[in-house]
Design a protein around this motif. Structure first.
Motif, PDB file in Angstrom:
ATOM      1  N   TRP A  94      71.669 128.937  36.293  1.00  0.00           N
ATOM      2  CA  TRP A  94      72.913 127.869  36.352  1.00  0.00           C
ATOM      3  C   TRP A  94      71.848 126.421  36.608  1.00  0.00           C
ATOM      4  O   TRP A  94      70.876 126.423  37.417  1.00  0.00           O
ATOM      5  N   PRO A  95      72.435 125.283  36.228  1.00  0.00           N
ATOM      6  CA  PRO A  95      72.023 124.042  36.699  1.00  0.00           C
ATOM      7  C   PRO A  95      71.934 124.020  38.256  1.00  0.00           C
ATOM      8  O   PRO A  95      72.755 124.633  38.875  1.00  0.00           O
ATOM      9  N   ASN A 136      68.387 125.922  30.707  1.00  0.00           N
ATOM     10  CA  ASN A 136      69.034 126.085  31.847  1.00  0.00           C
ATOM     11  C   ASN A 136      70.077 124.840  32.027  1.00  0.00           C
ATOM     12  O   ASN A 136      70.972 125.000  33.041  1.00  0.00           O
ATOM     13  N   ALA A 137      69.784 123.734  31.652  1.00  0.00           N
ATOM     14  CA  ALA A 137      70.703 122.390  31.598  1.00  0.00           C
ATOM     15  C   ALA A 137      72.144 122.589  31.005  1.00  0.00           C
ATOM     16  O   ALA A 137      72.855 121.971  31.370  1.00  0.00           O
ATOM     17  N   VAL A 161      78.273 121.486  27.695  1.00  0.00           N
ATOM     18  CA  VAL A 161      77.870 120.663  28.874  1.00  0.00           C
ATOM     19  C   VAL A 161      76.345 120.687  29.237  1.00  0.00           C
ATOM     20  O   VAL A 161      75.917 121.506  29.487  1.00  0.00           O
ATOM     21  N   ILE A 162      75.742 119.516  29.107  1.00  0.00           N
ATOM     22  CA  ILE A 162      74.327 119.320  29.377  1.00  0.00           C
ATOM     23  C   ILE A 162      74.161 118.466  30.677  1.00  0.00           C
ATOM     24  O   ILE A 162      74.729 117.326  30.751  1.00  0.00           O
ATOM     25  N   ASP A 163      73.600 119.090  31.777  1.00  0.00           N
ATOM     26  CA  ASP A 163      73.283 118.565  33.076  1.00  0.00           C
ATOM     27  C   ASP A 163      72.361 117.595  32.928  1.00  0.00           C
ATOM     28  O   ASP A 163      70.871 117.964  32.709  1.00  0.00           O
ATOM     29  N   GLU A 164      72.336 116.199  32.676  1.00  0.00           N
ATOM     30  CA  GLU A 164      71.207 115.123  32.620  1.00  0.00           C
ATOM     31  C   GLU A 164      70.157 115.451  33.651  1.00  0.00           C
ATOM     32  O   GLU A 164      69.041 115.295  33.551  1.00  0.00           O
ATOM     33  N   GLY A 165      70.869 115.426  35.104  1.00  0.00           N
ATOM     34  CA  GLY A 165      69.755 115.456  36.188  1.00  0.00           C
ATOM     35  C   GLY A 165      69.056 116.626  35.981  1.00  0.00           C
ATOM     36  O   GLY A 165      67.617 116.520  36.311  1.00  0.00           O
TER      37      GLY A 165
END
Length: 478
Positions: free
Chosen positions: A27-28, A322-323, A59-63
């Protein structure tokens, strides 16, 4: 962890002590559960995301994307510097490309790799400097090559002898000169932990090493082409350095021969670095990969008495895989009892139209309840889609809480790479929206489709009779 109690479960899948846990690395890093047990991604509660955009939702985790991009850049630059050379990292856009993601890559100091005219146009629309773009593809059309030459693409990776003649004609007409690399097959194909060495790879990409010397000689004859080096890509989901080491050794033999007739300033060893889709996947750390690969090249050059060339690499999945987390809503649940055990089928409102990898490659994924914590023993489950195919499987094997119910949100991690690019409209299902999250804020980066969008392409429906309001949103984009 306990041993799996049913013969239906694969050996690698153990029964979790906690069916709500979030495996580290899958996961992120931002993923966690709030006080009520609901999933939070990039600081944004999934319930809020679903209220705004519906399900399915990628959903893409930018960080997470930026962190991984910077880590790869730093690792390869540091490893190259330690051996007296330089390294460039290209983001492999085929993993997932949008204008927003392309801008993230440039901001993190990466270049962008594309493999079709469409991907090239996305990169240009994102204002990526053409000199920072590498252009791949085994069947680049004349039109695509003309466009690449016209805008000044930084490097064109030649994949066949035919492309050489196409580029010769195009550059002559345009009065241009372009940097080119030649893609070769080293005879090493690496996939996950194993690699198989053969004389010639039976595949559509690149040219055999034995043919490359003559091909490079032809490239060097053409005034409009500047030969800058060799390119070799050995596979995908690679967890170690063994395959890269063997491939580099073979390519360096050719590299040394080519140096006798002219400069060969660069070597591109491709990408394919693996990620964790399940808790048992164990990819090598980025620093270990970079140091191992660059050291192999440096040692190979020393053994041949040649300088270490500038290096370049093309990770994609390792940056964005994984993001990404896909959110679904559970619709129906069935328990199937067989002679050797029982399995629960949870049907969600997406499927192979938004994630074809399980059907195409037998890919394994993880899943967790997202809207709440579960309250029940882990049950062997299979997450399936809504499509009219028995192979419409999203997650083949997973343990989920026994109280999972229709209406619950389900999250599938590690879907940032190759899911959106491979998506389709099978059964006339609209493709879902894609949002990025950062510090609790969400923004739409790719609009979801509607049924009206699909009907608008049907030439048999007069516009006035389509029965669809083109402004109407679907459940995939509220």
């Amino acid at each position: 962890m306990h041993s799996a109690p049913t013969a239906l479960a694969p050996e690698w899948l153990a029964v979790p002590d906690d069916p709500d846990d979030l495996a580290e690395g899958v996961w992120p890093a931002s993923a966690h559960r709030d006080a009520e047990g609901a999933l939070v991604l990039g600081g944004a509660p999934v319930a809020d995301l679903v209220r705004s955009y519906g399900t399915p939702l990628l959903v893409i985790d930018e960080g997470e994307v930026r962190r991984r991009a910077a880590a790869l850049r730093d690792a390869f630059e540091a490893a190259a510097s330690a051996h007296g050379t330089t390294a460039r990292v290209y983001y492999a856009g085929k993993a997932f490309l949008s204008t927003v993601v392309a801008r993230w890559m440039v901001e993190e100091g990466l270049n962008v790799d594309v493999c079709t005219g469409g991907e090239l146009q996305v990169a240009l629309a994102a204002s990526v400097e053409p000199s920072r773009i590498g252009f791949h593809g085994n069947n680049k059309s004349v039109t695509e090559l003309e466009s690449a030459v016209e805008v000044g693409v930084g490097t064109i990776i030649i994949d066949s002898a035919i492309e050489i003649e196409r580029l010769a004609a195009i550059t002559a007409r345009a009065g241009a000169r372009v940097r080119v690399m030649l893609r070769v097959n080293s005879g090493v194909h690496a996939e996950t932990h194993d690699f198989l060495a053969t004389a010639h790879e039976d595949q559509k990409f690149g040219l055999p090493l034995a043919d490359a010397e003559a091909v490079v000689a032809r490239i060097r004859e053409i005034p409009g082409l500047e030969f800058v080096g060799l390119h070799c890509h050995i596979g995908s989901q690679i967890f170690g350095v063994a395959g890269f080491r063997e491939s580099a050794s073979r390519v360096l033999d050719l590299h040394a021969v080519l140096l006798e007739d002219g400069p060969v300033p660069e070597l591109n060893l491709g990408g394919g670095f693996g990620i964790a889709y399940t808790r048992v996947d164990d990819p090598a750390p980025v620093g270990e990969l970079a140091e191992g690969i660059v050291t192999a090249v440096a040692e190979g050059c020393a053994a041949r008495g040649i300088d270490v060339p500038a290096l370049s690499f093309e990770p994609g999945r390792a940056i964005i895989g994984n993001a990404g987390v896909t959110l679904y809503e559970i619709g129906t649940i069935k328990d199937v009892v067989l002679e050797n055990g029982a399995r629960r089928y949870l049907s969600v409102d997406g499927g192979m139209s938004d994630n074809a990898r399980t059907a195409l490659y037998g890919a394994q994924y993880s899943a967790r309840l997202a809207s709440r914590a579960g309250d029940g023993e882990p049950v062997l489950s299979r997450v399936v889609g809504k499509h009219c195919e028995s192979g419409d499987i999203v997650v083949d094997h997973e343990y989920l809480p026994a109280d999972a119910a229709p209406g619950d949100l389900l999250a599938v991690p590690a879907t940032g790479a190759y899911c959106a690019p491979l998506s389709s409209n099978y059964n006339h299902v609209p493709r879902p929206p894609i949002v990025s999250v950062l510090d609790g804020a969400a923004r739409l980066i790719v609009r979801g489709e509607t049924v009206a969008d699909l009907l608008s392409r049907d030439a048999g429906i007069p516009e006035s009779d389509s029965g669809a309001d083109p402004t109407q949103t679907s459940e995939g984009e509220r």
